[in-house]
Design a protein around this motif. Structure first.
Motif, PDB file in Angstrom:
ATOM      1  N   GLU A  29      -6.582  -6.330  -2.533  1.00 20.27           N
ATOM      2  CA  GLU A  29      -5.634  -6.321  -1.411  1.00 20.27           C
ATOM      3  C   GLU A  29      -4.244  -5.894  -1.878  1.00 20.27           C
ATOM      4  O   GLU A  29      -3.540  -5.164  -1.179  1.00 20.27           O
ATOM      5  N   ASP A  32      -4.242  -2.215  -2.286  1.00 17.86           N
ATOM      6  CA  ASP A  32      -4.128  -1.564  -0.981  1.00 17.86           C
ATOM      7  C   ASP A  32      -2.681  -1.557  -0.496  1.00 17.86           C
ATOM      8  O   ASP A  32      -2.232  -0.600   0.130  1.00 17.86           O
ATOM      9  N   PRO A  35      -0.436   1.275  -3.000  1.00 13.21           N
ATOM     10  CA  PRO A  35      -1.391   2.319  -3.393  1.00 13.21           C
ATOM     11  C   PRO A  35      -0.891   3.274  -4.472  1.00 13.21           C
ATOM     12  O   PRO A  35      -1.704   3.891  -5.162  1.00 13.21           O
TER      13      PRO A  35
END
Length: 178
Positions: A29, A32, A35
């Motif tokens: 997570e 994400d 990035p």
């Protein structure tokens, strides 16, 4: 590693920001959310933040034979408090400010890259102004800020809530003659 050295790094500071709000997140997570930061870099900095007492492992679970850890900020984490800030050199403060600004720019870029980002609808603000304050007026204003922030600091995720990053920056302006 002392709290200043630990926190005054752009990637580590962004990880700390991503974990604010008491929502545990796993490394995937965090990758994400960041990035542009290589996965191996995220893992390395997570380890440093855990070893330094800033983060703790909130949960562990097995996923396809590997252990997936979720991390959260420690309630008793070290911080750059008044004593630590007083011990910092002027160059340390320069580095800290530059790091904070780099992180702020990266977080703002990440927000603008979100699908449907709408700075006007989201009440985004980045204004600068000058206030002329006596020491007493300054302390009164800061106490007011603390009261306002304390009243909402414990909010967690919920319906119609989204996280807002607040980054107050304040320093005396140049002295004017007279």
């Amino acid at each position: 590693m002392d709290p200043a050295d630990l926190l005054l790094h752009p990637v580590r500071l962004r990880i700390v920001h991503a974990l604010s709000g008491n929502t545990p997140r796993n490394a995937g997570e965090l990758c994400d959310r960041l990035p542009e930061v290589p996965r191996t870099t995220i893992y390395r900095h997570l380890g440093l933040l855990v070893d330094g007492g800033i983060l703790e492992v909130a949960d562990e679970r097995r996923v396809r034979g590997a252990v997936e850890r979720s991390y959260r900020l420690r309630a008793d984490r070290p911080a750059i408090d008044d004593k630590a800030a007083a011990a910092m050199t002027l160059d340390d403060h320069r580095r800290g400010f530059a790091t904070a600004m780099a992180v702020l720019i990266a977080e703002f870029d990440a927000y603008l890259d979100e699908p449907g980002a709408d700075p006007v609808a989201d009440s985004v603000g980045y204004r600068q102004g000058t206030l002329w304050l006596s020491p007493d007026e300054l302390h009164t204003m800061l106490d007011g800020f603390r009261r306002v922030l304390t009243s909402v600091a414990g909010n967690g995720p919920g319906p119609n809530r989204r996280p807002y990053l607040i980054s107050p920056v304040m320093f005396p302006g140049a002295r004017t003659p007279g």
